[in-house]
Design a protein around this motif. Structure first.
Motif, PDB file in Angstrom:
ATOM      1  N   ALA A 102     -11.602   8.684 -24.560  1.00 22.98           N
ATOM      2  CA  ALA A 102     -11.068   7.302 -24.685  1.00 22.98           C
ATOM      3  C   ALA A 102     -12.262   6.632 -25.299  1.00 22.98           C
ATOM      4  O   ALA A 102     -13.405   6.694 -25.124  1.00 22.98           O
ATOM      5  CB  ALA A 102     -10.551   6.592 -23.462  1.00 22.98           C
ATOM      6  N   VAL A 103     -11.719   5.629 -26.529  1.00 20.97           N
ATOM      7  CA  VAL A 103     -12.513   4.878 -27.104  1.00 20.97           C
ATOM      8  C   VAL A 103     -12.828   3.685 -25.946  1.00 20.97           C
ATOM      9  O   VAL A 103     -11.909   2.822 -25.578  1.00 20.97           O
ATOM     10  CB  VAL A 103     -11.956   4.239 -28.386  1.00 20.97           C
ATOM     11  N   THR A 104     -14.115   3.596 -25.486  1.00 13.92           N
ATOM     12  CA  THR A 104     -14.488   2.487 -24.517  1.00 13.92           C
ATOM     13  C   THR A 104     -15.731   1.669 -24.996  1.00 13.92           C
ATOM     14  O   THR A 104     -16.552   2.010 -25.519  1.00 13.92           O
ATOM     15  CB  THR A 104     -14.785   3.434 -23.231  1.00 13.92           C
ATOM     16  N   TYR A 105     -15.327   0.278 -24.846  1.00 13.83           N
ATOM     17  CA  TYR A 105     -16.341  -0.787 -25.007  1.00 13.83           C
ATOM     18  C   TYR A 105     -16.771  -1.079 -23.630  1.00 13.83           C
ATOM     19  O   TYR A 105     -16.448  -1.840 -22.851  1.00 13.83           O
ATOM     20  CB  TYR A 105     -15.490  -1.655 -25.597  1.00 13.83           C
ATOM     21  N   PHE A 106     -17.901  -0.416 -23.649  1.00 14.67           N
ATOM     22  CA  PHE A 106     -18.999  -0.876 -21.997  1.00 14.67           C
ATOM     23  C   PHE A 106     -19.489  -2.126 -22.216  1.00 14.67           C
ATOM     24  O   PHE A 106     -20.164  -2.241 -23.400  1.00 14.67           O
ATOM     25  CB  PHE A 106     -19.698   0.327 -21.740  1.00 14.67           C
ATOM     26  N   TRP A 107     -19.738  -2.762 -21.187  1.00 15.91           N
ATOM     27  CA  TRP A 107     -20.529  -3.871 -21.067  1.00 15.91           C
ATOM     28  C   TRP A 107     -21.423  -4.068 -20.006  1.00 15.91           C
ATOM     29  O   TRP A 107     -20.865  -3.533 -18.782  1.00 15.91           O
ATOM     30  CB  TRP A 107     -19.820  -5.314 -21.282  1.00 15.91           C
ATOM     31  N   ASP A 140      -0.132   5.911 -28.996  1.00 12.05           N
ATOM     32  CA  ASP A 140      -0.432   6.827 -28.019  1.00 12.05           C
ATOM     33  C   ASP A 140      -2.058   6.823 -27.989  1.00 12.05           C
ATOM     34  O   ASP A 140      -2.579   7.724 -27.369  1.00 12.05           O
ATOM     35  CB  ASP A 140      -0.338   8.147 -28.400  1.00 12.05           C
ATOM     36  N   SER A 141      -2.896   5.890 -28.427  1.00 11.44           N
ATOM     37  CA  SER A 141      -4.198   5.672 -28.050  1.00 11.44           C
ATOM     38  C   SER A 141      -4.587   5.353 -27.038  1.00 11.44           C
ATOM     39  O   SER A 141      -3.938   4.619 -26.243  1.00 11.44           O
ATOM     40  CB  SER A 141      -5.032   4.942 -29.403  1.00 11.44           C
ATOM     41  N   VAL A 142      -5.609   5.616 -26.394  1.00 11.15           N
ATOM     42  CA  VAL A 142      -6.171   5.082 -25.042  1.00 11.15           C
ATOM     43  C   VAL A 142      -7.696   4.684 -25.203  1.00 11.15           C
ATOM     44  O   VAL A 142      -8.683   5.008 -25.749  1.00 11.15           O
ATOM     45  CB  VAL A 142      -6.333   6.427 -23.991  1.00 11.15           C
ATOM     46  N   SER A 143      -7.748   3.233 -24.963  1.00 14.24           N
ATOM     47  CA  SER A 143      -8.960   2.685 -25.019  1.00 14.24           C
ATOM     48  C   SER A 143      -9.227   1.670 -23.767  1.00 14.24           C
ATOM     49  O   SER A 143      -8.247   1.602 -22.916  1.00 14.24           O
ATOM     50  CB  SER A 143      -9.191   1.820 -26.440  1.00 14.24           C
ATOM     51  N   ALA A 144     -10.452   1.312 -23.757  1.00  8.36           N
ATOM     52  CA  ALA A 144     -10.874   0.720 -22.495  1.00  8.36           C
ATOM     53  C   ALA A 144     -11.757  -0.478 -22.738  1.00  8.36           C
ATOM     54  O   ALA A 144     -12.902  -0.152 -23.458  1.00  8.36           O
ATOM     55  CB  ALA A 144     -11.044   1.502 -21.198  1.00  8.36           C
ATOM     56  N   ILE A 145     -11.968  -1.420 -21.974  1.00  5.60           N
ATOM     57  CA  ILE A 145     -13.141  -2.457 -21.877  1.00  5.60           C
ATOM     58  C   ILE A 145     -13.506  -2.247 -20.351  1.00  5.60           C
ATOM     59  O   ILE A 145     -12.860  -2.407 -19.438  1.00  5.60           O
ATOM     60  CB  ILE A 145     -12.679  -4.021 -22.248  1.00  5.60           C
ATOM     61  N   MET A 146     -14.866  -1.713 -20.332  1.00  6.64           N
ATOM     62  CA  MET A 146     -15.244  -1.254 -18.958  1.00  6.64           C
ATOM     63  C   MET A 146     -16.559  -1.649 -18.569  1.00  6.64           C
ATOM     64  O   MET A 146     -17.389  -1.562 -19.567  1.00  6.64           O
ATOM     65  CB  MET A 146     -15.218   0.376 -19.053  1.00  6.64           C
ATOM     66  N   PRO A 147     -16.737  -2.072 -17.362  1.00 11.59           N
ATOM     67  CA  PRO A 147     -18.244  -2.333 -16.872  1.00 11.59           C
ATOM     68  C   PRO A 147     -19.192  -1.233 -16.812  1.00 11.59           C
ATOM     69  O   PRO A 147     -18.396   0.019 -16.840  1.00 11.59           O
ATOM     70  CB  PRO A 147     -18.108  -2.910 -15.543  1.00 11.59           C
ATOM     71  N   GLU A 148     -20.388  -1.379 -17.286  1.00  6.54           N
ATOM     72  CA  GLU A 148     -21.211  -0.060 -17.428  1.00  6.54           C
ATOM     73  C   GLU A 148     -21.274   0.564 -16.126  1.00  6.54           C
ATOM     74  O   GLU A 148     -21.347   1.719 -15.866  1.00  6.54           O
ATOM     75  CB  GLU A 148     -22.621  -0.512 -18.088  1.00  6.54           C
ATOM     76  N   LEU A 149     -21.289  -0.344 -15.209  1.00 12.07           N
ATOM     77  CA  LEU A 149     -21.523   0.632 -13.605  1.00 12.07           C
ATOM     78  C   LEU A 149     -20.321   1.475 -13.395  1.00 12.07           C
ATOM     79  O   LEU A 149     -20.389   2.088 -12.474  1.00 12.07           O
ATOM     80  CB  LEU A 149     -21.569  -0.486 -12.492  1.00 12.07           C
ATOM     81  N   GLU A 150     -19.237   1.344 -14.165  1.00  9.96           N
ATOM     82  CA  GLU A 150     -17.986   2.435 -13.718  1.00  9.96           C
ATOM     83  C   GLU A 150     -18.174   3.448 -15.040  1.00  9.96           C
ATOM     84  O   GLU A 150     -16.857   4.287 -14.973  1.00  9.96           O
ATOM     85  CB  GLU A 150     -16.881   1.483 -14.147  1.00  9.96           C
ATOM     86  N   ARG A 151     -19.137   3.730 -15.685  1.00  9.65           N
ATOM     87  CA  ARG A 151     -18.964   4.695 -16.850  1.00  9.65           C
ATOM     88  C   ARG A 151     -18.766   6.101 -16.430  1.00  9.65           C
ATOM     89  O   ARG A 151     -17.832   6.598 -16.719  1.00  9.65           O
ATOM     90  CB  ARG A 151     -20.496   4.448 -17.546  1.00  9.65           C
ATOM     91  N   SER A 152     -19.545   6.376 -15.122  1.00 13.12           N
ATOM     92  CA  SER A 152     -19.143   7.732 -14.844  1.00 13.12           C
ATOM     93  C   SER A 152     -17.929   8.024 -14.171  1.00 13.12           C
ATOM     94  O   SER A 152     -17.488   9.074 -14.708  1.00 13.12           O
ATOM     95  CB  SER A 152     -20.319   8.177 -13.759  1.00 13.12           C
ATOM     96  N   LYS A 153     -17.416   7.205 -13.628  1.00 14.38           N
ATOM     97  CA  LYS A 153     -16.131   7.296 -13.117  1.00 14.38           C
ATOM     98  C   LYS A 153     -15.094   7.249 -14.053  1.00 14.38           C
ATOM     99  O   LYS A 153     -13.979   8.143 -14.202  1.00 14.38           O
ATOM    100  CB  LYS A 153     -15.942   5.919 -11.850  1.00 14.38           C
ATOM    101  N   TRP A 154     -15.144   6.294 -15.105  1.00  8.36           N
ATOM    102  CA  TRP A 154     -14.293   6.349 -16.024  1.00  8.36           C
ATOM    103  C   TRP A 154     -14.333   7.582 -16.765  1.00  8.36           C
ATOM    104  O   TRP A 154     -13.398   8.017 -17.365  1.00  8.36           O
ATOM    105  CB  TRP A 154     -14.350   4.945 -17.034  1.00  8.36           C
ATOM    106  N   ARG A 155     -15.557   7.803 -17.414  1.00 10.42           N
ATOM    107  CA  ARG A 155     -15.729   9.222 -18.090  1.00 10.42           C
ATOM    108  C   ARG A 155     -15.090  10.557 -17.579  1.00 10.42           C
ATOM    109  O   ARG A 155     -14.708  11.168 -18.424  1.00 10.42           O
ATOM    110  CB  ARG A 155     -16.936   9.168 -18.730  1.00 10.42           C
TER     111      ARG A 155
END
Length: 369
Positions: free
Chosen positions: A75-80, A54-69
């Motif tokens: 969610a445990v998110t690995y931004f790049w 039931d965990s939620v994580s993501a690999i996400m471009p930095e420019l999508e940070r605000s929309k994703w957050r």
């Protein structure tokens, strides 16, 4: 309102059943269904990772940070960053992977699958990347009340647009002109977007089931096949009607009536407990019993929802039973290359007691112009 937590919990259950540690999603219908976020599928890898725990994580471009957050703050998110590349984000995620990982086999691109595979190897896990499409069939196959309401509205908009077009269509207009007018009519009735580019095909072009509108003018006595649909709330309408310009040649009338009879047969027998195989067999049997059996080129239909084509496929060999909440198309057709194509397509909701045709546009043979 959609219960995204409940939907994500279903993914966790499907992952456990399939023996997967997690399932990874790329932007598209499933990503939207699970988050409400409509990201573009582009050169930047953007991945939603739902664990069997039931965990939620993501690999996400930095420019999508605000929309994703704003949507998944916990969610445990690995931004790049573009300037750094995404390799480290994948490696950091991969260091935590311990088992087989499922992916959307029909949607994920090779570079994303390769990056996941490399990350898992880097993390020295015993995992592997597997196609999880079979496990995901049940994710969206039954529609909830909100989705059905949105689909009804998409169909209303679509049928209103088609009605406007046919009232004004005339001989001499081109397929492209009519396609543009149809899109404008749907927009005027409230369409936010289109499920796909409308297929407006006349004369011999109508014999190409997936042709493209061109500059061919429509002449009297020719068929005009229109396959189209608006979207609403993400749900896609998919409707086909075949008309004739000015009059119907005697040779074409029985072809149309045969397709109409097959469509009526499919709509009559669809319901809970009926297998997709049976529905296809009995609908196609009407076409096969006619003098036009050599003009059959495709199955009876497919599931409909956030994707125009999704599970279940209404075809031979698919023994899946129809269930309440499923939405399917019934779209028999006959095609004689170089001469004529006729298809009549309806969107059907499977109910507790049978099936409801969500599409209401008249099916009777109709001339315009």
């Amino acid at each position: 309102m959609a219960d995204f937590m409940e939907r994500r919990a279903l993914v966790a259950s499907l992952a456990r059943k399939a023996g997967l540690e997690a399932i990874v999603f790329v932007p598209g219908p499933n990503f939207f269904y699970l988050t409400g976020l409509d990201f573009h599928l582009m050169e930047r890898p953007t991945l939603l990772i739902l664990g069997a725990d039931d965990s939620v994580s993501a690999i996400m471009p930095e420019l999508e940070r605000s929309k994703w957050r704003a949507t998944c703050p916990d969610a445990v998110t690995y931004f790049w960053q573009d300037s750094d590349g995404f390799d480290q984000a994948f490696a950091d995620w991969g260091a935590t992977a311990t088992g087989p990982i499922g992916v959307e086999g029909a949607r994920m691109r090779m570079f994303e699958a390769e990056a996941l595979t490399q990350a898992i190897r880097h993390g020295q896990s015993n995992g592997a990347v597997r196609n999880a499409d079979a496990a995901l069939i049940d994710l969206r196959i039954r529609k909830d009340a909100e989705q059905i309401a949105n689909l009804r509205e998409a169909i209303r908009i679509s049928e209103a647009g088609l009605s406007d077009l046919i009232k004004t269509a005339r001989a001499g207009e081109t397929e492209a002109q009519l396609a543009a007018r149809l899109k404008q009519a749907m927009l005027s009735h409230g369409a936010p977007s289109f499920a796909f580019e409308p297929l407006v095909l006349s004369g011999p072009n109508a014999a190409d089931p997936h042709g493209s509108p061109g500059d061919r003018p429509i002449a009297a006595g020719e068929p005009l096949l229109i396959d189209f649909g608006a979207t609403y709330g993400g749900m896609a309408a998919d409707i086909t009607r075949t008309f004739f310009c000015d009059h119907v040649p005697d040779a074409y009338r029985p072809i149309y009536e045969t397709v109409l009879a097959a469509n009526a047969k499919g709509r009559a027998i669809a319901g809970p407990g009926v297998t997709c195989d049976t529905l296809d067999r009995e609908t196609t049997a009407v076409l096969a019993a006619s003098p036009y059996d050599q003009m059959i080129v495709h199955k009876t239909g497919h599931g409909l929802g956030l994707d125009v084509h999704e599970a279940p496929q209404i075809m031979l060999g698919n023994t899946r039973q129809l269930e309440p909440g499923m939405v399917i198309t019934i779209e028999p057709g006959l095609y004689n290359p170089g001469q004529i194509g006729v298809r009549i397509e309806d969107d059907m909701l499977i109910t507790e007691t049978g099936a409801e045709s969500l599409t209401q546009f008249p099916r009777e043979l109709t001339c315009f112009g």
